[in-house]
Scaffold this active site. Structure first.
Site, PDB file in Angstrom:
ATOM      1  N   GLU A 145       0.884  -1.159   0.011  1.00  0.00           N
ATOM      2  CA  GLU A 145      -0.182   0.108  -0.184  1.00  0.00           C
ATOM      3  C   GLU A 145       0.814   1.419  -0.117  1.00  0.00           C
ATOM      4  O   GLU A 145       1.522   0.932  -0.185  1.00  0.00           O
ATOM      5  CB  GLU A 145      -1.120   0.290   1.455  1.00  0.00           C
ATOM      6  CG  GLU A 145      -1.613  -1.087   1.159  1.00  0.00           C
ATOM      7  CD  GLU A 145      -2.859  -1.860   2.456  1.00  0.00           C
ATOM      8  OE1 GLU A 145      -3.210  -0.814   2.833  1.00  0.00           O
ATOM      9  OE2 GLU A 145      -3.622  -2.379   2.219  1.00  0.00           O
ATOM     10  N   LYS A 150      -0.314   4.793  -5.887  1.00  0.00           N
ATOM     11  CA  LYS A 150       0.187   3.370  -5.202  1.00  0.00           C
ATOM     12  C   LYS A 150       1.301   2.856  -6.489  1.00  0.00           C
ATOM     13  O   LYS A 150       2.199   1.785  -6.372  1.00  0.00           O
ATOM     14  CB  LYS A 150      -0.468   2.143  -5.110  1.00  0.00           C
ATOM     15  CG  LYS A 150      -1.214   2.235  -3.715  1.00  0.00           C
ATOM     16  CD  LYS A 150      -2.070   0.399  -3.622  1.00  0.00           C
ATOM     17  CE  LYS A 150      -2.756   1.139  -1.956  1.00  0.00           C
ATOM     18  NZ  LYS A 150      -3.796  -0.125  -2.339  1.00  0.00           N
ATOM     19  N   ARG A 153     -13.698  -7.469   1.048  1.00  0.00           N
ATOM     20  CA  ARG A 153     -12.472  -7.479   2.070  1.00  0.00           C
ATOM     21  C   ARG A 153     -12.986  -7.502   3.320  1.00  0.00           C
ATOM     22  O   ARG A 153     -13.561  -7.083   3.830  1.00  0.00           O
ATOM     23  CB  ARG A 153     -11.619  -6.614   2.145  1.00  0.00           C
ATOM     24  CG  ARG A 153     -10.854  -5.976   0.849  1.00  0.00           C
ATOM     25  CD  ARG A 153     -10.737  -4.471   0.412  1.00  0.00           C
ATOM     26  NE  ARG A 153      -9.678  -4.824  -1.118  1.00  0.00           N
ATOM     27  CZ  ARG A 153      -8.990  -4.389  -1.481  1.00  0.00           C
ATOM     28  NH1 ARG A 153      -8.064  -5.056  -0.122  1.00  0.00           N
ATOM     29  NH2 ARG A 153      -8.090  -4.383  -1.802  1.00  0.00           N
TER      30      ARG A 153
END
Length: 309
Positions: free
Chosen positions: A3, A56, A295
């Site tokens: 991340e 990212k 998630r």
């Protein structure tokens, strides 16, 4: 998945390569998320001038050598600076070796460098799951970068920005006659919103989970039901958490390392992420887990209650 803190730390760890000349480029497996360009060897005799991060993504800036062997952006041979756009995907990393190193199973690219003192270095792109990408910025930059939201550590990411985004900028909804369009506040879960790259970049699952816990906000709370005061607290914690994670080298949950082989230590400070079934560090209630958009979202039912308006 690496991340923002992991990518930022990787950027910093590439500093020893700055000013070094590319001597060889070997591509062993071009089939990543998008295929590695077949002309990457064009970078031979270019110098790595700088490394940037956007969200990212890493942007590696190369400048060519002039006829006198000195790096320059003004070239009699009409050579232009080149930029590589690198995304580490789910399991990728850039790993630096200060000597010739054997290729490992998941090394898909090896770029060799030589410094002014003749020191030779190799940069390996390692990616077991092959979800990453290495592309020319000029070909893919508009497609991949133009839609991105503000950087979370920038002055552009404020409580005012996030609150107004939630309250006024939901996707347009057409009525049945398809003539009029109305906008409504965002009603998706607040965690889903802060993880959307169009809203703010780089706030992945680990850091969203931790920020919401410290803010006392249930991850499934509809975004439009989060008060302005809570948004102020949340934005502050997002910034603090990310800054702390960068300082600690990011999180190494599986095999992530930065270019110099170092691992991150932020995972040693986690309050709730990955700790479902354990006691809350604050109130000792049992931490619970729900799924949001596929998630895992760990939270404390006492410290992070759902509050309906």
């Amino acid at each position: 998945m690496p991340e923002l803190p992991e990518v930022e730390t990787t950027k910093t760890s590439l500093a020893p390569l700055l000013g070094q000349k590319v001597t060889n480029v070997q591509v062993f497996q071009p089939k990543l998320r998008w295929s590695i360009p077949d002309n990457l060897a064009d970078l031979v005799d270019y110098t790595l001038d700088s490394v940037e991060r956007r969200a990212k993504y890493l942007i590696l800036n190369f400048i060519p050598l002039a006829d006198d062997g000195i790096s320059s952006t003004v070239q009699p041979r009409n050579l232009q600076p080149r930029q590589l756009l690198v995304h580490l995907g789910m399991s990728g990393s850039l790993q630096q070796h200060n000597h010739a190193s054997d290729k490992r199973k998941h090394d898909h690219l090896i770029m060799s460098f030589i410094g002014a003192d003749s020191t030779q270095t190799q940069l390996h792109y390692y990616d077991p799951r092959r979800f990453g990408s290495i592309l020319w910025l000029e070909e893919y930059g508009d497609k991949l970068l133009n839609h991105l939201g503000p950087e979370p550590l920038s002055d552009a990411f404020t409580a005012d920005y996030l609150y107004h985004l939630i309250q006024r900028s939901r996707q347009s909804i057409q009525t049945q006659n398809s003539k009029s369009i109305k906008k409504q506040p965002i009603k998706r879960a607040i965690k889903s919103v802060i993880m959307e790259q169009q809203a703010v970049v780089g706030v992945g699952n680990i850091y969203a989970t931790e920020s919401l816990y410290l803010s006392g906000i249930h991850p499934a709370t509809p975004a439009n039901e989060v008060s302005y005061a809570q948004i102020v607290i949340l934005v502050a914690h997002i910034k603090t958490i990310l800054q702390k994670a960068i300082k600690l080298g990011g999180s190494t949950l599986r095999d992530f390392t930065v270019a110099d082989g170092q691992t991150g230590y932020f995972q040693q400070t986690l309050n709730v992420y990955g700790r479902q079934g354990n006691a809350c560090p604050h109130c000792e209630s049992t931490l619970e887990n729900i799924k949001l958009n596929g998630r895992a979202s760990v939270y404390c039912p006492l410290c992070q209650p759902i509050i309906s308006m």
